[in-house]
Design a protein around this motif. Structure first.
Motif, mmCIF file in Angstrom:
data_model
loop_
_atom_site.group_PDB
_atom_site.id
_atom_site.type_symbol
_atom_site.label_atom_id
_atom_site.label_comp_id
_atom_site.label_asym_id
_atom_site.label_seq_id
_atom_site.Cartn_x
_atom_site.Cartn_y
_atom_site.Cartn_z
ATOM 1 N N GLU A 124 -20.409 -5.985 -0.669
ATOM 2 C CA GLU A 124 -19.821 -7.269 -0.325
ATOM 3 C C GLU A 124 -18.717 -7.659 -1.301
ATOM 4 O O GLU A 124 -17.707 -8.254 -0.907
ATOM 5 N N ALA A 125 -18.903 -7.332 -2.587
ATOM 6 C CA ALA A 125 -17.891 -7.659 -3.591
ATOM 7 C C ALA A 125 -16.590 -6.941 -3.291
ATOM 8 O O ALA A 125 -15.496 -7.524 -3.378
ATOM 9 N N ASP A 126 -16.663 -5.660 -2.927
ATOM 10 C CA ASP A 126 -15.455 -4.892 -2.598
ATOM 11 C C ASP A 126 -14.827 -5.402 -1.311
ATOM 12 O O ASP A 126 -13.601 -5.488 -1.199
ATOM 13 N N TRP A 127 -15.651 -5.733 -0.314
ATOM 14 C CA TRP A 127 -15.099 -6.289 0.932
ATOM 15 C C TRP A 127 -14.309 -7.550 0.639
ATOM 16 O O TRP A 127 -13.189 -7.723 1.141
ATOM 17 N N SER A 128 -14.909 -8.421 -0.174
ATOM 18 C CA SER A 128 -14.268 -9.702 -0.486
ATOM 19 C C SER A 128 -12.943 -9.497 -1.213
ATOM 20 O O SER A 128 -11.923 -10.099 -0.860
ATOM 21 N N ASP A 129 -12.946 -8.639 -2.233
ATOM 22 C CA ASP A 129 -11.732 -8.415 -3.018
ATOM 23 C C ASP A 129 -10.631 -7.774 -2.177
ATOM 24 O O ASP A 129 -9.464 -8.184 -2.236
ATOM 25 N N LEU A 130 -10.997 -6.773 -1.379
ATOM 26 C CA LEU A 130 -9.995 -6.080 -0.560
ATOM 27 C C LEU A 130 -9.505 -6.960 0.579
ATOM 28 O O LEU A 130 -8.332 -6.897 0.966
ATOM 29 N N ASN A 131 -10.376 -7.803 1.120
ATOM 30 C CA ASN A 131 -9.958 -8.769 2.137
ATOM 31 C C ASN A 131 -8.906 -9.715 1.571
ATOM 32 O O ASN A 131 -7.870 -9.973 2.205
ATOM 33 N N ALA A 132 -9.164 -10.229 0.357
ATOM 34 C CA ALA A 132 -8.206 -11.140 -0.274
ATOM 35 C C ALA A 132 -6.875 -10.435 -0.533
ATOM 36 O O ALA A 132 -5.801 -11.014 -0.311
ATOM 37 N N ARG A 133 -6.936 -9.189 -0.989
ATOM 38 C CA ARG A 133 -5.704 -8.436 -1.272
ATOM 39 C C ARG A 133 -4.933 -8.138 0.015
ATOM 40 O O ARG A 133 -3.692 -8.164 0.026
ATOM 41 N N PHE A 134 -5.637 -7.866 1.107
ATOM 42 C CA PHE A 134 -4.977 -7.615 2.392
ATOM 43 C C PHE A 134 -4.225 -8.856 2.861
ATOM 44 O O PHE A 134 -3.052 -8.783 3.236
ATOM 45 N N HIS A 135 -4.901 -10.007 2.821
ATOM 46 C CA HIS A 135 -4.246 -11.239 3.261
ATOM 47 C C HIS A 135 -3.066 -11.583 2.342
ATOM 48 O O HIS A 135 -2.007 -12.020 2.821
ATOM 49 N N GLU A 136 -3.233 -11.382 1.055
ATOM 50 C CA GLU A 136 -2.138 -11.633 0.115
ATOM 51 C C GLU A 136 -0.933 -10.746 0.434
ATOM 52 O O GLU A 136 0.216 -11.193 0.387
ATOM 53 N N CYS A 137 -1.210 -9.489 0.790
ATOM 54 C CA CYS A 137 -0.142 -8.556 1.156
ATOM 55 C C CYS A 137 0.605 -9.028 2.401
ATOM 56 O O CYS A 137 1.834 -8.919 2.483
ATOM 57 N N LEU A 138 -0.125 -9.578 3.363
ATOM 58 C CA LEU A 138 0.508 -10.067 4.596
ATOM 59 C C LEU A 138 1.455 -11.224 4.328
ATOM 60 O O LEU A 138 2.515 -11.334 4.962
ATOM 61 N N TYR A 139 1.087 -12.112 3.392
ATOM 62 C CA TYR A 139 1.851 -13.347 3.202
ATOM 63 C C TYR A 139 2.983 -13.202 2.192
ATOM 64 O O TYR A 139 3.895 -14.042 2.174
ATOM 65 N N ALA A 140 2.939 -12.181 1.367
ATOM 66 C CA ALA A 140 3.959 -12.023 0.319
ATOM 67 C C ALA A 140 5.391 -12.015 0.866
ATOM 68 O O ALA A 140 6.282 -12.638 0.270
ATOM 69 N N PRO A 141 5.659 -11.343 2.007
ATOM 70 C CA PRO A 141 7.044 -11.327 2.516
ATOM 71 C C PRO A 141 7.566 -12.690 2.964
ATOM 72 O O PRO A 141 8.759 -12.823 3.263
ATOM 73 N N ALA A 142 6.707 -13.691 3.032
ATOM 74 C CA ALA A 142 7.171 -15.038 3.418
ATOM 75 C C ALA A 142 8.135 -15.608 2.386
ATOM 76 O O ALA A 142 8.933 -16.501 2.690
ATOM 77 N N ASN A 143 8.044 -15.095 1.151
ATOM 78 C CA ASN A 143 8.904 -15.588 0.060
ATOM 79 C C ASN A 143 8.746 -17.100 -0.142
ATOM 80 O O ASN A 143 9.716 -17.837 -0.316
ATOM 81 N N ARG A 144 7.494 -17.520 -0.127
ATOM 82 C CA ARG A 144 7.151 -18.925 -0.361
ATOM 83 C C ARG A 144 6.098 -18.992 -1.464
ATOM 84 O O ARG A 144 4.900 -19.103 -1.180
#
Length: 219
Positions: A124-144
């Motif tokens: 569960e710890a790895d799922w949580s961390d990788l889930n957060a990193r995936f969403h962060e990766c999606l939003y980074a190109p917003a440049n906000r």
């Protein structure tokens, strides 16, 4: 006077960062008392920076002050988590809407690598961390950067332990399928579909969290 002020600020920041980390990591559990004398002695500071750090944490909703009881780690109810997920829907959908048109092939490749790691993860710890990193990766190109920081702040308020529980109740396989569909829409450049899929993904998680608390109450 200036040096004294700088030392005070440094001490307050150090206490703040340490207590915040303990709360978010779950080392200080919800409802746990935070004894100022003990913290001051442990960290080698006076009570003043401890008090100031606790006030900052109170403003973030991580610490509560109760008359005759002092400071405790805030206990969040199901309504708090539901509201935080409402906030996630609002701000993350906006971030993704802004991000999709700016996504490069390397952004998609990075996100897919994170999804592969997420799918292979076993805890569960790895799922949580990788889930957060995936969403962060999606939003980074917003440049906000402020919007991304706000998203991180909401995640932080949920706390690491609760984020792990959310990852568990949401379901590893279901979440992975949702993520793949969202990323496929991003790769196609289909903003509307990507945002719709993300909204449904978080709404589904919201329902699962409510069900988790209902079962917990009955148990």
């Amino acid at each position: 006077m200036k040096n004294a002020a700088n030392k005070k600020t440094t001490a307050t920041d150090r206490v703040y960062q340490e207590l915040r980390k303990r709360i978010l990591d779950g080392a200080l559990a919800e409802g746990s008392p935070i004894r100022q004398d003990d913290i001051a002695a442990e960290l080698g500071v006076s009570k003043i920076p401890v008090r100031e750090a606790l006030m900052r944490l109170q403003s973030e909703g991580l610490v509560s002050f109760t008359p005759n009881a002092g400071a405790t780690v805030t206990v969040l109810a199901v309504a708090d988590y539901v509201e935080m997920l409402d906030m996630r829907i609002a701000i993350e959908c906006r971030a993704l809407e802004l991000a999709v048109p700016n996504m490069a092939a390397s952004d998609i490749a990075h996100a897919r690598a994170l999804l592969d790691a997420y799918h292979a993860a076993m805890t569960e710890a790895d799922w949580s961390d990788l889930n957060a990193r995936f969403h962060e990766c999606l939003y980074a190109p917003a440049n906000r950067p402020r919007l991304v920081a706000l998203i991180q702040s909401v995640q932080d308020q949920m706390g690491k332990i609760m984020r792990q529980r959310v990852s568990a109740v949401a379901g590893h396989e279901r979440s992975h399928r949702d993520h793949v569909k969202i990323l496929d829409a991003c790769e196609r450049g289909d903003v509307n579909d990507a945002v719709l899929l993300l909204r449904r993904h978080i709404e589904h998680t919201q329902r699962e969290v409510q069900a988790y608390f209902r079962r917990k109450t009955k148990g």
